[in-house]
Each structure stands twice: as structure tokens, then as C-alpha cells.
Design a protein around this motif. Structure first.
Motif, PDB file in Angstrom:
ATOM      1  N   HIS A 126       0.835  -1.211   0.000  1.00  0.00           N
ATOM      2  CA  HIS A 126       0.000   0.000   0.000  1.00  0.00           C
ATOM      3  C   HIS A 126       0.876   1.270   0.000  1.00  0.00           C
ATOM      4  CE1 HIS A 126      -3.642   2.349   1.259  1.00  0.00           C
ATOM      5  NE2 HIS A 126      -2.710   3.134   1.785  1.00  0.00           N
ATOM      6  N   HIS A 143       1.755   4.500  -2.844  1.00  0.00           N
ATOM      7  CA  HIS A 143       1.878   5.962  -2.659  1.00  0.00           C
ATOM      8  C   HIS A 143       3.239   6.435  -3.153  1.00  0.00           C
ATOM      9  CE1 HIS A 143      -1.822   6.653  -0.532  1.00  0.00           C
ATOM     10  NE2 HIS A 143      -1.507   5.886   0.488  1.00  0.00           N
ATOM     11  N   GLU A 176      -5.313   7.537  -2.448  1.00  0.00           N
ATOM     12  CA  GLU A 176      -5.588   6.192  -1.922  1.00  0.00           C
ATOM     13  C   GLU A 176      -5.912   5.193  -3.035  1.00  0.00           C
ATOM     14  OE1 GLU A 176      -4.722   5.278   0.945  1.00  0.00           O
ATOM     15  OE2 GLU A 176      -4.304   7.303   1.597  1.00  0.00           O
ATOM     16  N   SER A 192      -2.514   3.625  -3.913  1.00  0.00           N
ATOM     17  CA  SER A 192      -2.013   2.650  -2.943  1.00  0.00           C
ATOM     18  C   SER A 192      -2.888   1.396  -2.900  1.00  0.00           C
ATOM     19  CB  SER A 192      -1.969   3.297  -1.562  1.00  0.00           C
ATOM     20  OG  SER A 192      -3.208   3.919  -1.281  1.00  0.00           O
ATOM     21  N   TYR A 206     -11.041   6.451   1.826  1.00  0.00           N
ATOM     22  CA  TYR A 206     -10.596   5.072   1.626  1.00  0.00           C
ATOM     23  C   TYR A 206     -11.672   4.248   0.931  1.00  0.00           C
ATOM     24  CZ  TYR A 206      -6.792   6.006   4.959  1.00  0.00           C
ATOM     25  OH  TYR A 206      -5.695   6.508   5.594  1.00  0.00           O
TER      26      TYR A 206
END
Ligand code: ZN
Length: 569
Positions: free
Chosen positions: A366, A370, A395, A398, A501
Motif C-alpha cells: 500500500h 503511494h 488512496e 495505494s 478510503y
């Protein structure tokens, strides 16, 4: 990246000096004057670029300080430096808002918009809307409260099985296959929060009040309005987010699937009733854990990303070899995981807390997503403000990386790779209602800032019943009256962040869905998204990459179907 390897510093070689607020002020003032007087776009651009360098330097110093502080939260020097930034960051934001006000009111704005694009103007206007000199004291107070909360969490010391544990190192016990162990572990964590409840209630109450005061002073009805501005939501509002939450609950796509997941879990574990302390243990013989030792995470990550992007050394290897990552949990290290960019160097840093659970791999991947996006978008804009997009779009970088690395999970889990993927997808699905719960809770709290702490706990418990209808707290004195929200750092330190998210999850799942049929197409979409940086707003970014808006009810329906198929539900 390999060409630049020679020039790249080691993280430990980067020098820190406390930046001068006075020098920043002078630069901001002079840029402002130049912009006000500019009749020639070249003059305006030169002035802005000098100011950009000053901002980049200030931000780099702050990020460096934050990382070094987080690596050892007990170090007095970095604590003092963090206090300095808590106190002065609002001043710097206000000064930069002043500079951008001059840009907004420039007589040659049309020429400048043509030259720079409109995104920087949108962002600038937004920045103007969220800070003003009247709220500087309150902003400092807000940020000290956030630091105070994080400090308490990082100092958490839970005595379990005769050993001192952090909240992060407790995780394996919470998932234990031995029911008694996990029950006791959950009790230990619940006791920790229960004993800190008065303190957390006090901090949160102050946060809600101070955020409300700031909102009113800036002319907003409440902190919901300001919160959306702070999150830079250019193309959606609370109504649209409410529709998204409804898609998760009311239209019966996601919540009913989670009930089915819990029913199957109960059967699998062979228990007559599933209590809250059973929830993290998805498999009778234990959740899959990496079959390689922690000491091999890095080398395996290097191989995986090398294969995936056909690059040797991969971006991940270059970052690691220069110490731009710290992967393992220890006492006095800040909890959680993040990736933060040192703008002056154009290098991202990965911090996380591996604890030998499957989550280690998911988090490493994750945060690497990024980091990859930060590196890919480095030339996407001349403005540091436009290098990375708004947070939900970040997000996607990621979360999509978590799905795109599915085919490589054998490298970490060997024969348990299938179980890992099943667990990861299951958790993604369970996450959607939880994320919506956290989001709706904050809408309730900030629309009713007068609520008492007890009323807030009760409101949380009510919402839990809507989004997590299957949860049974077994009369736990912390959870049963509605305490679980206190475990979510974002509720304290990043208000209204959490739905990001969920929105990202729905976009990332679209990439996963495409990757199952056409890997190359999925990778192209991913590259496109990362390379675009922050040059567009969320919906524009997503649609220009070839994905559908996460607010679409059809997308939710389609994904629910595909995920059920994948999980054999
Ligand atoms: Zn993230």
C-alpha cells in the motif's frame, strides 16, 4: 530512477535546520507585491517559482522533522521541533494564502490561467476559504490537541503475557487461533482504552469545539462545511457521500454480503456465536501470515516490484538502499503507516510497523503504491500543490497496488497465497461499511457540536447497528456503550478523511476487476492515474483514466457481484 541513483542522498545524510519563519514571511511579502504589480506573465511566473522553492524548503523541513520524530517519539529534540511546527505552520499557511490571493486577483489572471491551468486557481481559492488570520490561534490549538492524542497512543504500553506491548504488536494476539488468547488480548486492548477514555473524551470534546469555532469564524454553518473544504472536495458534497453510504447499506449490495461472510466465518471457526473478539480470526487454522521472516520483506519486495515493473533495480529497492523506509514496529515509534514526500529531494519515505501478520505485506505494498505515484508524478506540475491529487485519489494509487500485486503473493505466502488473497478481499469488503460508519459518525458529531461525550458514544453505537449489524460485544464495558470509535486515529486527527478510503476502494476494485481480464489494460490505467498527479479533481482523474465514478450505483452493484464470484459467496 536508476540514473539518479548516484545523486540520491541517504536519508540519514539529509541535514535538518529549523526553517526561518521570518525569511518565509519576507519571501511571501515580496512575492505578493510582485504578483500585484505584474503585467507580464513571465514576471509573475518568476516570482511564483521563487516562492515555490521557499514553500518546498519549509515543507521538506517539516516532513523531515515529522519522520525523525515518528521514528523515536521519545526524542526531546524532535518533540521540540514538532512543537515549533505546530505553532508556526498556521502562520506559514496564512502567508501563502496571502500570496495566492494576489494570484487570484491578478490583473493578468486570464493569461496566467492559460499558462498554469485552472487547478492551481481552484486550489488557491480553496486555501483562501479555509484559513484566515482570525483563526490562527485556534488552528495551533487544534494541532496541539492532535499531537497530544498521537503522543498518548504511541506511548501505549500494554502488559500482555508478561511482556510490554504496543497497540501494533498486540495485533497477532488479537487474531490468535486460540480463542482464550484472543479473548484476553481483546480485553487487554479494551482495558487500555477504557482507562484512557476520560482523557480521549476530553481531547475529542475540545477538538469538536475548537473546529466548530474555527468554522463559525470563517463564516461556515458548521465544521461539516469546513471539513469538506479542507478535504478539497471539488466535485462532490455531503449529499453525494450520503448516497454512496446508502449504496453500501440500503441497496443491499455490501452489508448483506458482510453478514454472509460472518455466517461462514462462524461455521468455519466452529463457534456457536461470533463475538467481537472472534472477528479478526477469519480462518480456523489461523489467518495466513508471511512464510518468510521479517528480515526478508525488503529483498522480496525488491524482487516483486522489479518483476512487476520490469525494472532492476526497482523504485522500491532504490528507496530502501538509501534508507527511505523503516518497516518494523518497536517501542517509541509512532503507530500506523504512511508515505511522506520530501519535496526538495523528490523522494518519498515509507514508515510502517510490521508485526508478522498478513497486514505487513498489504501495508508495505500500500505505502509503496503511494511512493510509486509520488515518483511518477514528479514532473506533472510546476506547483508543489498540484503534484499529488486530493487524498481519495492518492488512496487509489495505494489500494490498487494491493490488488495489482495479487499475482506475486506466492513470494510472501507460498502455499497460503490463496488464503491471503481471500482474506485481503474479504477485509476490503468488510471495510466498506466500517468506513461509511466512521464517516456518518463524523457528520453527526460535527452537525451537533453540543453533544456530550456520552451522547457521542450512544450515537456511534446506533450507527454501528446499521453498518455492522452482526457485531456482538459480549457486554464489554468499553465497546458496548459505543467506545470503538476511539480506536480510530483518523476521527481525532484527520476529520472526514475516512470516506476517502471507501471511494478509493471502489475505484481500486474496478482496476482489480479489469486486471482479471486484461492485466495490460489495468496497468495502463494505473500508470495513467499515477502520472497525472494532482492536475485534475477526483472525478476528472478517474474518468480520464477510464474508470467510472465511485458514486455510481451501477458500479457498486457490478463490483459486489464480481467480488461474490471471486470469494465464492
Ligand atoms: Zn494510504
Amino acid at each position: 530512477m536508476s540514473d539518479e541513483k548516484m545523486k540520491m542522498p541517504k536519508f540519514s545524510d539529509i541535514q535538518y535546520t529549523r526553517p526561518s519563519v521570518e525569511a518565509f514571511r519576507e519571501c511571501a511579502m515580496s512575492t505578493r507585491l510582485k504578483l500585484m504589480a505584474a503585467r507580464d506573465p513571465d514576471v509573475a511566473e518568476n516570482a511564483l517559482m521563487i516562492f515555490q522553492r521557499e514553500m518546498s524548503a519549509f515543507d521538506t523541513a517539516f516532513t523531515l522533522c515529522m519522520i525523525r520524530h515518528d521514528l523515536d517519539t521519545s526524542d526531546a529534540f524532535w518533540n521540540d521541533e514538532m512543537d515549533f511546527f505546530d505553532e508556526h505552520y498556521p502562520v506559514v499557511s496564512e502567508l501563502s494564502a496571502g500570496v495566492y490571493a494576489a494570484l487570484l486577483h491578478s490583473e493578468i489572471r486570464p493569461q496566467l490561467e492559460e499558462r498554469f491551468g485552472t487547478m492551481i486557481f481552484q486550489k488557491t481559492q480553496n486555501q483562501r476559504d479555509i484559513v484566515s488570520s482570525e483563526v490562527l490561534d485556534e488552528l495551533s490549538e487544534e494541532s496541539s490537541l492532535e499531537t497530544e492524542y498521537s503522543q498518548i497512543l504511541s506511548e501505549a504500553d500494554i502488559l500482555f503475557k508478561g511482556k510490554h506491548q504496543t497497540l501494533s504488536t498486540m495485533t497477532p494476539f488479537l487474531e490468535s487461533t486460540d480463542r482464550e488468547t484472543r479473548k484476553k488480548a481483546h480485553k487487554a486492548v479494551s482495558d487500555y482504552y477504557l482507562s484512557n477514555k476520560p482523557k480521549f473524551d476530553e481531547i475529542y470534546d475540545k477538538m469538536v469545539k475548537i473546529r466548530t469555532t474555527i468554522s463559525k469564524k470563517l463564516g461556515y454553518k458548521d465544521f461539516v462545511e469546513l471539513g469538506y473544504k479542507r478535504m478539497e472536495r471539488y466535485d462532490y458534497d455531503p449529499e453525494k457521500v450520503a448516497v454512496f453510504r446508502d449504496n453500501v447499506v440500503r441497496y443491499r449490495y455490501i452489508v448483506p454480503i458482510t453478514s454472509e461472510i460472518r455466517r461462514l466465518q462462524k461455521n468455519r471457526l466452529g463457534v456457536d456465536k461470533l463475538y467481537y473478539y472472534d472477528l479478526p480470526c477469519l480462518f480456523l487454522h489461523g489467518n495466513p501470515v508471511p512464510t518468510i521472516p521479517q528480515s526478508e520483506y525488503f529483498s522480496t519486495g525488491c524482487q516483486m516490484f522489479g518483476k512487476m515493473f520490469s525494472k532492476d533495480p526497482s523504485f522500491f529497492q532504490v528507496l530502501g538502499e538509501h534508507d527511505f523506509m523503516d518497516l518494523f514496529s518497536r517501542q517509541n515509534k509512532a503507530t500506523g503507516g504512511y508515505c511522506a514526500s520530501l519535496l526538495d529531494y523528490g523522494i518519498p519515505y515509507i514508515l510502517m510497523n510490521a508485526n508478522s501478520t498478513a497486514d505487513d505485506v498489504a501495508t508495505m505494498v500500500h505505502e509503496s503504491g503511494h511512493a510509486y505515484a509520488a515518483l511518477r508524478s514528479i514532473d506533472s506540475s510546476q506547483f508543489i500543490e498540484c503534484l499529488s491529487p486530493t487524498l481519495e485519489a492518492c488512496e487509489i494509487h495505494s489500494t490498487a497496488m494491493e490488488y495489482l500485486t495479487y499475482p506475486y503473493m506466492e513470494m510472501f505466502f507460498e502455499k497460503q497465497a490463496d488464503a491471503y488473497r481471500e482474506q485481503h478481499m474479504t477485509l476490503a469488503l468488510l471495510f466498506l461499511p466500517y468506513g461509511c460508519l466512521v464517516d456518518e459518525y463524523q457528520h453527526v458529531v460535527y452537525s451537533h457540536p453540543e453533544m456530550t461525550p456520552e451522547e457521542r458514544h450512544a450515537a456511534w453505537r446506533e450507527l454501528e447497528k446499521k453498518y455492522q449489524p452482526d457485531i456482538d460485544y459480549d457486554d464489554d464495558p468499553f465497546y458496548e456503550p459505543g467506545g470503538a470509535w476511539m480506536k480510530k486515529e483518523h476521527i481525532f486527527t484527520s476529520p472526514f478523511y475516512y470516506i476517502d478510503y471507501c471511494l478509493a476502494q471502489v475505484c481500486a476494485l474496478q482496476i482489480w476487476d479489469i486486471s482479471r481480464k486484461n492485466r495490460k489494460k489495468a496497468m495502463t490505467i494505473y500508470e495513467h492515474l499515477c502520472a497525472a498527479g494532482g492536475t485534475k479533481t477526483l472525478i476528472d482523474l478517474v474518468e480520464s483514466a477510464g474508470l467510472e465514478s465511485p458514486f455510481s450505483v451501477d458500479v457498486m452493484k457490478k463490483l459486489a457481484y464480481q467480488v461474490c464470484d471471486y470469494l465464492n459467496l
